[in-house]
Each structure stands twice: as structure tokens, then as C-alpha cells.
Design an enzyme around this catalytic site. Structure first.
Site, PDB file in Angstrom:
ATOM      1  N   ARG B  19      -2.453   0.806   7.610  1.00  0.00           N
ATOM      2  CA  ARG B  19      -1.812   2.105   7.865  1.00  0.00           C
ATOM      3  C   ARG B  19      -2.198   2.658   9.234  1.00  0.00           C
ATOM      4  O   ARG B  19      -1.392   3.313   9.896  1.00  0.00           O
ATOM      5  CB  ARG B  19      -2.087   3.108   6.744  1.00  0.00           C
ATOM      6  N   SER B  46      -1.547  10.727   5.205  1.00  0.00           N
ATOM      7  CA  SER B  46      -1.802   9.527   4.396  1.00  0.00           C
ATOM      8  C   SER B  46      -0.996   8.318   4.866  1.00  0.00           C
ATOM      9  O   SER B  46      -1.473   7.195   4.808  1.00  0.00           O
ATOM     10  CB  SER B  46      -1.463   9.792   2.934  1.00  0.00           C
ATOM     11  N   GLU B  67      11.933  12.502  -2.139  1.00  0.00           N
ATOM     12  CA  GLU B  67      12.138  11.155  -1.598  1.00  0.00           C
ATOM     13  C   GLU B  67      13.593  10.703  -1.667  1.00  0.00           C
ATOM     14  O   GLU B  67      14.049   9.914  -0.838  1.00  0.00           O
ATOM     15  CB  GLU B  67      11.248  10.154  -2.343  1.00  0.00           C
ATOM     16  N   PHE B  92       6.629   6.045  -4.576  1.00  0.00           N
ATOM     17  CA  PHE B  92       7.703   7.041  -4.518  1.00  0.00           C
ATOM     18  C   PHE B  92       8.930   6.505  -3.768  1.00  0.00           C
ATOM     19  O   PHE B  92      10.053   6.896  -4.049  1.00  0.00           O
ATOM     20  CB  PHE B  92       7.216   8.316  -3.820  1.00  0.00           C
ATOM     21  N   HIS B 118       0.191   2.893   0.969  1.00  0.00           N
ATOM     22  CA  HIS B 118      -0.489   2.876  -0.332  1.00  0.00           C
ATOM     23  C   HIS B 118       0.121   1.880  -1.296  1.00  0.00           C
ATOM     24  O   HIS B 118       0.274   2.149  -2.492  1.00  0.00           O
ATOM     25  CB  HIS B 118      -0.515   4.288  -0.941  1.00  0.00           C
ATOM     26  N   ASP B 126      -7.122   6.302  -6.724  1.00  0.00           N
ATOM     27  CA  ASP B 126      -5.993   7.125  -7.190  1.00  0.00           C
ATOM     28  C   ASP B 126      -5.452   6.633  -8.531  1.00  0.00           C
ATOM     29  O   ASP B 126      -4.752   7.367  -9.235  1.00  0.00           O
ATOM     30  CB  ASP B 126      -4.862   7.120  -6.158  1.00  0.00           C
TER      31      ASP B 126
END
Lengths: 278, 325
Positions: B19, B46, B67, B92, B118, B126
Site C-alpha cells: 500500500r 488506509s 462504494e 467493499f 487490505h 481487523d
């Protein structure tokens, strides 16, 4: 860029009659698709393509053109019929609707035919795409307007409200939604399936500039649409609640949800045409 | 170990997340291409598009937690000439907006780039709701979609930039954990071209995304056992680099795949679909075996769910045994 026809109200009324006749002939030849919604929206399509929209059917990719986004894709037969009459393709091609290898898909596909701006079918999706196109006009300081046609039942989709929030946040006053408010969806009347009222109040609460018009009256359409367009610059997206009658022009189809997703057989088509030719 | 010198790989044990690589790539891309815009569903930090947001605020749009609308607005921007990158977590996007990606983006052939952060078990603490382990399956079935899983942060940076130069929808899956960096600025990166990291003749180990470290560690251990493994980084899952993969398989005649994703309909399955048309050879797929993850440290999750180098080593032994039959 201008509208290539700039028809008077009287010419629009005559054009709407021609479009309805062509629509019934096209659908009875297909023979599947939606009849009620297209008949109810014919007057709005006539007004848009033959007076309001700025476009050139010979130059359909011109970046200055207004965008007509059809979010309630199932009414596409009236889009195809109107586009043929506007000069995008020959009328004879209408007979290929829903046939194998046709450019006239059962629900519209943007890559099938120049002049179709968006792919639709799953409700709510055209609304977000219209928002994206209006945003791009703002970014690049383009003068084009984005008209997004949608159904009333489309307000049952969550995506619709996500898109409205965004349109208001970014002050997309170059975006004009027109809701085909016929109070009918595939399984019945909207208030029975899933009530959406008070819709106008909800839209106002989402910071949209709300207008009403009779979507089956050319004079009213030609008064309200220019009026809404004159408000571009007020930093609010426009939304016009267009009261329409499903199946308008054919008495035995009017306000009957059984005519949402079926087409007339040979005899029914003949009867419908006899009304429309009166 | 015979490393591919042409790739100019590095083994200095530096780590960084993919990322972070994406974040750097987006800032560079913003500088060189003014048609690029970024949309994000409330996760700029994030997903690492935050620096783009700060540097090019006029080209950054926050959609809020929406989204589906993000996919549609991106399509509308693309169909009127922009190059939108839309960022969220993989669970998502495409998890929640797959219909919009299918119709408004891929069927419409809209030039939208999807940044999915993620992904995999890397969302670690998470828990399972936030660990995208199905996204390769969801995106690679869509006609016209290019699917990329960068293996390290430098490659992620290159992938973010390169996506703008190919027309049509591109899906980039990346992750949160800091992982070893093997590639360098000098390592060639071409979408659709796999990189052979080590040359070997006993078995081919095919990896996509951040599991390259498990694959490379396994190759080292296998070497000590006298087994020569050819490790290939298949950063582009679709379209597959058929030539590089088949050339290797014709030499080794067996393979193991590894991915931070369900083995069903994922990367390994894509390899099997390719191989089924050309050869009949023993193989095994390493990845999630039809289960959800859970909360925990990332390393421990890889170990518990069988995406560890030890799993690669044991799979290689099983495959080699079958090859002898």
C-alpha cells in the site's frame, strides 16, 4: 452546439404521435420487451431530442454534446425509436430489436451504438454515471448539460441516494434528473410494493432543486425544462418529478401494470395503432 | 540458487507494504498525467491515496461510505475522458459494488482503475469481515478486466503508474503488511509479463502478490534439500503470461501455486485453467482452503491458514512424489 430540429410545440406533439406508432410496431415485431414505460415517456423523449438536447447525430462523439443518460434502461425501446427518428440510424434497423447480432440490445449498451451514452438495466447505475459525467464537465469547464432519465421505483435503490448526496455535495447544477413518475413498478403500484412518498420532500431534504411537470403534456414539458435549465448556476442539481401515465395514448394499457414488461400481440397492436392514428 | 540477474533483484531484507508503494505511485502518476483523478470511499489514509489528496486536492473526490456510487461516478468520469482511480478496501470494492463494476465499468468498457487495499489475511487484527479473500475470483471473471497483484512495494508503485497507460478497467489488489522488497527501480515491470526470479529444473513455484516471500523462502529451504525450484512472480493474474509460465512448466513438469486468497476460483485456479489446455502434470494450490480468516497477527495467520513457506515446502514434496509415479 444546438438542437438539430428545434421543433415547435405543435411539431413535438405530432412527433410524439409518430414515435408512439413506431414504438408499437417495433415492439410487436420484437416481440418482447417493455411497452407501458416507453409509451409514458414518449412526450419527454420527443421534447428532449427534437428541441432541448444539443447534439449532432452525424458527430455523436462530439465532446460538447449534451449527455442523455437513461438510467431506467428497460424503457430503451423509446430511446431507440427516438434515436432512429433523430437520424442516428435507419428506421428499418428498429426491426432488429432484441434479435441476435442486433445493435439494439434488450437493455442499452453504450458500446453497441454511437449515441447511446451509458449501459443500464440494473436500476440506480445510470444515476451515478450521470453524476460522473456532470462532474467531469465541471472539472474541464465544459458547457454540456447532463440529463438523466430515471424511474420512480429507482428511488428504492440505495445507490440512487448515494448519488444524490454526491451531486449535492459537488454542486452539480448542470445535472438534470427527470423522474418518470407513473407510480407503477413491475409487481404493482409503488405504494403497495414499497412506498417512496413524500418523494419531493425527500429530494429537497437531499439539497436538490425540485420541479414538477406533467410528463404527458408537451406545453408543460416545454415550459418546465427550459425553466429548470435557466437555473444552471444556482449550484443545485435539478430534479423534475414528471407525472406520467404508464401506457399513455393507448387506453387499454393506461395505468395497468400488467403492461410494464410485455408487448402487444398482433391484434392488440392493431387496436393500439388504431387509437394512436386517430 | 540461480537468480535471474536480468531482473536486478535485491536481497537486502528491506521491507515495506504494497500500500505504501501504491501511495508513492499515485503521487508520481498525478504529476505526469493530469487526466488522472482519484475517488475514495472515506479511506484515503488506509488505502494510501492520502498524499495524492493533499497534493492534488482539485483532482480528489471523497464519496463518503458509498462504494456503489463510487464505481458509477468513476464510470461516468471515464466515459467522458478522465482516468479515474477508485480506492477502498477489497471487501467493499469489489465486495460491495460488484454489480456496478460489472455493468457500469467492465461491460461499458470504462477506463476505470480499481485500487483495492487490505486484501488477503494482511488485514490481520481487523478480522475476517475485513480480509478480502475472494476478490481475485470476483474480478477475473469479468470480461475485459486486467487483474494485478503486486508482489512488493516497488512493484506496486510501478503497477499504479502502468495501469494508466493501458486502456480499459484494471484491478490492483494490495495489502497492509510490510513485506520484503525484492524488486528494484531497475527491475522490468510490464503488465501481463511474469518475472522468473530463480531458475530451477525440479519444480515451478508460481506466486502472485505478497506471498512471493513465502515462495522465495521455500525455494531456499528446498535448495538445501537438493531440490531446484523455479520461482515465478506472476503479478498479472489476468491476462496470464502464458509463454513464460508454460515454458517453465514444460521444463519442470510440475508446479505449486501460492496466493493470499481462496484457492477456489483464484490465482491457482487460473493457472490450472491454462495448464488444462496444454499438459497433464501434478500440482498443488496453496492458499485459503474454503474458510474465512480471523483476528490475529499477520504472520500467525499465514501459518495457521497454511500460506507459510513450510506449506510450500511440504506441497512441493507431495507434488514431486506424484511426479515420480
Amino acid at each position: 452546439m444546438n438542437n438539430p430540429f428545434n421543433f415547435s410545440d405543435q411539431q413535438l406533439i405530432q412527433k410524439a404521435r409518430e414515435l408512439r406508432i413506431e414504438l408499437i410496431e417495433t415492439l410487436s415485431h420484437a416481440p418482447s420487451g417493455h411497452t407501458g414505460g416507453p409509451l409514458g415517456m414518449t412526450d419527454i423523449f420527443a421534447a428532449l431530442y427534437f428541441n432541448i438536447l444539443r447534439y449532432d447525430p452525424q458527430d455523436p462523439e462530439n465532446d460538447e454534446r449534451d449527455r442523455l443518460i437513461l438510467s431506467n434502461g428497460h424503457v430503451c425501446p423509446i430511446l431507440y425509436v427516438t434515436m432512429a427518428h433523430a437520424g442516428y440510424f435507419p428506421n428499418e434497423e428498429l426491426l432488429t430489436l432484441r434479435k441476435l447480432n442486433s445493435r439494439l440490445q434488450g437493455h442499452p449498451w453504450n458500446r453497441a451504438l454511437p449515441g447511446i451514452e451509458n449501459t443500464s438495466g440494473p436500476l440506480g447505475q445510470g444515476i451515478s454515471q450521470a453524476v460522473g459525467m456532470a462532474l467531469r464537465a465541471k472539472l474541464d469547464k465544459k458547457e454540456y448539460r447532463v440529463f438523466c432519465l430515471m424511474s420512480d421505483a429507482e428511488n428504492q435503490e440505495g445507490q440512487t441516494w448515494e448519488a444524490m448526496l454526491f451531486a449535492a455535495k459537488y454542486h452539480l447544477d448542470n445535472l438534470i434528473f427527470i423522474i418518470d413518475k407513473n407510480n407503477i413498478q413491475i409487481d404493482g403500484y409503488i405504494q403497495d410494493v414499497m412506498p417512496i412518498e413524500p418523494l419531493d420532500d425527500k429530494l429537497r431534504a437531499f439539497n436538490l432543486d425540485v420541479f414538477q411537470m406533467n410528463g404527458n403534456n408537451i406545453q408543460d414539458i416545454m415550459y418546465i425544462l427550459p425553466h429548470a435549465l435557466s437555473q444552471i448556476g444556482n449550484r443545485m442539481p435539478k430534479i423534475i418529478s414528471a407525472n406520467t401515465i404508464l401506457g399513455y395514448g393507448v387506453p387499454f394499457m393506461e395505468n395497468n401494470f400488467a403492461w410494464h414488461g410485455v408487448v402487444p400481440n398482433h391484434e392488440q397492436a392493431a387496436e393500439a395503432l388504431s387509437y394512436l392514428r386517430q | 540458487m540461480e537468480y535471474n540477474q536480468e531482473l536486478q533483484l535485491t536481497f537486502d531484507a528491506k521491507t515495506e507494504s504494497t500500500r505504501d508503494g501504491i501511495g508513492k505511485g499515485m503521487v508520481k502518476l498525478g504529476e505526469i498525467n493530469d487526466q488522472v483523478v482519484v475517488l475514495c470511499a472515506d479511506l484515503p489514509d488506509s488505502t494510501r491515496v492520502k498524499e495524492f489528496k493533499e497534493k492534488y486536492p482539485e483532482r480528489y473526490f471523497d464519496l463518503g461510505v458509498a462504494e456503489q456510487n463510487m464505481a458509477g461516478v468513476s464510470a461516468g468520469l471515464a466515459l467522458s475522458g478522465k482516468i479515474p482511480y477508485m480506492a477502498s478496501f477489497g471487501v467493499f470494492s469489489p465486495g460491495r459494488n460488484w454489480d456496478q463494476i460489472r455493468v457500469s465499468i467492465t461491460y461499458s468498457r470504462a477506463n476505470v482503475k480499481i485500487l483495492a487495499s487490505h486484501t488477503g489475511l494482511g488485514s490481520a487484527e481487523d478480522g475476517a469481515s475485513h480480509q478480502a479473500l475472494e476478490d481475485i475470483a470476483l474480478t477475473r471473471v469479468l470480461p475485459g478486466m486486467t487483474v494485478i497483484a503486486p508482489s512488493d512495494s516497488v512493484e506496486a508503485m510501478k503497477a499504479a503508474i502502468a495501469a494508466a497507460s493501458i486502456p480499459g478497467p484494471v484491478y490492483i489488489r494490495y495489502a497492509k503488511p510490510a513485506m520484503p522488497i525484492y524488486t528494484t527501480e531497475a527491475t522490468p515491470f510490464t503488465i501481463g509479463k511474469a518475472n522468473v526470479y530463480t531458475f530451477g529444473h525440479d519444480i515451478t513455484i508460481l506466486s502472485t502478490g505478497i506471498t512471493i516471500a513465502s515462495a522465495m523462502d521455500a525455494a531456499l529451504e528446498l535448495e538445501q534439500q537438493g531440490i531446484s525450484a523455479e520461482v515465478i512472480n506472476v503479478h498479472t493474474i489476468k491476462p496470464l503470461d502464458e509463454e513464460t509460465i508454460l515454458t517453465s512448466l514444460r521444463k519442470t513438469n510440475c508446479f505449486v501455486t501460492i496466493e493470499d486468497h481462496q484457492v477456489m476460483a483464484g490465482f491457482g485456479s487460473a493457472i490450472l485453467e491454462l495448464v488444462s489446455k496444454h499438459m497433464c502434470i501434478p500440482s498443488e494450490l496453496i492458499g485459503m482452503q474454503d474458510s474465512f480468516g480471523e483476528s490475529g497477527p499477520f504472520d500467525a495467520l499465514f501459518e495457521k491458514y497454511g500460506i507459510h513457506k513450510n506449506n510450500v515446502v511440504s506441497a512441493v514434496h507431495r507434488v514431486l512424489d506424484r511426479k515420480k509415479l
